[in-house]
Design a protein around this motif. Structure first.
Motif, short mmCIF file in Angstrom:
data_model
loop_
_atom_site.label_atom_id
_atom_site.label_comp_id
_atom_site.label_asym_id
_atom_site.label_seq_id
_atom_site.Cartn_x
_atom_site.Cartn_y
_atom_site.Cartn_z
N ILE A 156 4.19 -55.51 12.69
CA ILE A 156 2.84 -55.06 13.10
C ILE A 156 2.39 -53.92 12.65
CG2 ILE A 156 1.40 -55.29 15.22
CD1 ILE A 156 3.29 -57.16 16.54
N THR A 157 1.36 -53.59 11.87
CA THR A 157 0.58 -52.53 11.53
C THR A 157 -0.72 -52.22 12.26
OG1 THR A 157 1.69 -52.55 9.59
CG2 THR A 157 0.09 -50.99 9.60
N LYS A 158 -0.94 -51.24 13.04
CA LYS A 158 -2.03 -50.85 13.62
C LYS A 158 -2.86 -49.87 12.86
CE LYS A 158 0.59 -50.97 17.98
NZ LYS A 158 0.73 -50.33 19.30
N HIS A 159 -4.21 -50.08 12.83
CA HIS A 159 -4.96 -49.35 12.03
C HIS A 159 -6.34 -48.80 12.90
CE1 HIS A 159 -3.54 -50.92 8.18
NE2 HIS A 159 -3.44 -51.96 8.88
N LYS A 160 -6.77 -47.54 12.66
CA LYS A 160 -7.71 -46.89 13.54
C LYS A 160 -9.24 -47.33 13.25
CE LYS A 160 -5.30 -42.67 14.40
NZ LYS A 160 -5.21 -41.24 14.27
N GLU A 215 -9.31 -57.92 14.32
CA GLU A 215 -9.94 -56.75 14.56
C GLU A 215 -10.51 -56.99 15.99
OE1 GLU A 215 -13.82 -54.56 12.27
OE2 GLU A 215 -14.06 -56.64 13.17
N ARG A 216 -10.02 -55.69 16.67
CA ARG A 216 -10.70 -55.62 18.35
C ARG A 216 -10.62 -56.80 19.14
NH1 ARG A 216 -15.85 -54.56 18.67
NH2 ARG A 216 -16.42 -55.87 16.82
N GLU A 252 -7.46 -51.62 15.91
CA GLU A 252 -7.74 -51.30 17.21
C GLU A 252 -8.86 -50.90 17.54
OE1 GLU A 252 -3.76 -50.23 19.65
OE2 GLU A 252 -3.93 -49.04 18.25
N PHE A 292 -4.12 -52.32 21.49
CA PHE A 292 -3.46 -53.64 21.23
C PHE A 292 -2.52 -53.88 22.25
CE2 PHE A 292 0.61 -54.94 19.21
CZ PHE A 292 0.27 -56.40 18.80
N CYS A 327 -7.84 -50.33 7.06
CA CYS A 327 -6.87 -51.43 7.04
C CYS A 327 -7.21 -52.23 5.71
CB CYS A 327 -7.37 -52.43 8.36
SG CYS A 327 -6.38 -53.97 7.97
N ASN A 376 -1.77 -57.24 10.70
CA ASN A 376 -2.49 -56.13 10.60
C ASN A 376 -3.46 -56.17 11.89
OD1 ASN A 376 -2.41 -54.25 8.16
ND2 ASN A 376 -1.70 -56.46 7.74
N VAL A 377 -3.38 -55.07 12.64
CA VAL A 377 -4.44 -54.88 13.74
C VAL A 377 -5.21 -53.97 13.84
CG1 VAL A 377 -4.35 -54.70 16.36
CG2 VAL A 377 -2.58 -56.13 15.35
#
Length: 216
Positions: free
Chosen positions: A84-88, A36-37, A63, A68, A93, A60-61
């Motif tokens: 790699i899955t990016k989440h807002k 996370e961040r 952002e 990222f 997430c 899982n990231v």
């Protein structure tokens, strides 16, 4: 094997094919890290490299306001083998993982944190690591299932995030191996899908070879 594998395996050495099969056998989708961040490119890259080396397929990231941006020099191509899955947001997430049956464990030095060795790795597990300066957000901490910590026996107050992630992921793999007899848990269909994807990344002009055979 699939048609993609049939067309591309003749272009790969026996040694490389054996390596792909060996990696597939040790791959898991039921043990995933969350970052996370994490703002430092070197830190996130080291984390990705460790996750891939340990056989974790998904990362899982979160952002939020921190883009990222892994460092190519540190990640050394390991990211291309990962999903790699990016989440807002952390909420998005955590919800996505819990819907898949994951326990979400947050790494933090809080009074109620259990030791890393106290986590149960018998089922799907997600380990979360936060920002280098602030740790995991309040939003994340309020929605996680359990908080864990890595014991510290010296004067240092905390570990670097890449070290924390490496220690935690390695412990998780050891526990999964002890409990299940191995870390790998992909289905035959998942192995076929990943094999195709990795062969496309491995074989030069793979897309051209596949297209040429579609046209004939």
């Amino acid at each position: 094997m699939s048609r993609v594998s049939d067309l591309l395996t003749p272009h790969v050495t026996d040694g490389r094919l054996a390596r792909i099969e060996s990696v597939l056998e040790q791959r898991t989708r039921n043990f995933v890290p969350i970052f996370e961040r994490v703002w430092d490119p070197h830190n996130i890259s080291a984390c990705l490299r460790t996750a891939e080396a340990l056989g974790l397929q998904e990362v899982n990231v979160v952002e939020a306001d921190t883009p990222f941006k892994p460092s190519k020099d540190v990640v050394q191509g390991s990211a291309k083998w990962l999903e790699i899955t990016k989440h807002k947001s952390s909420t998005i997430c955590i919800r996505a993982l819990k819907e898949r049956g994951f326990t979400v464990a947050a790494g933090a030095l809080t009074n109620d944190a259990v030791p890393l060795t106290g986590l149960d790795f018998s089922g799907p597990m997600a380990l979360a690591f936060g920002n280098e300066h602030d740790g995991l957000s309040r939003e994340f901490m309020e929605q996680c299932d359990v908080v864990f910590r890595i014991p510290i026996h010296g004067f240092t107050q905390s570990y670097n995030i890449s070290v924390s992630a490496a220690i935690s992921m390695y412990h998780g793999v050891l526990e999964r191996t002890r409990l299940h007899g191995g870390n790998g848990d992909l289905t035959s269909e998942q192995k076929d899908e990943l094999r195709d994807r990795w062969l496309i990344k491995t074989v030069p002009l793979a897309k051209e070879i596949l297209k040429r055979n579609e046209d004939t």
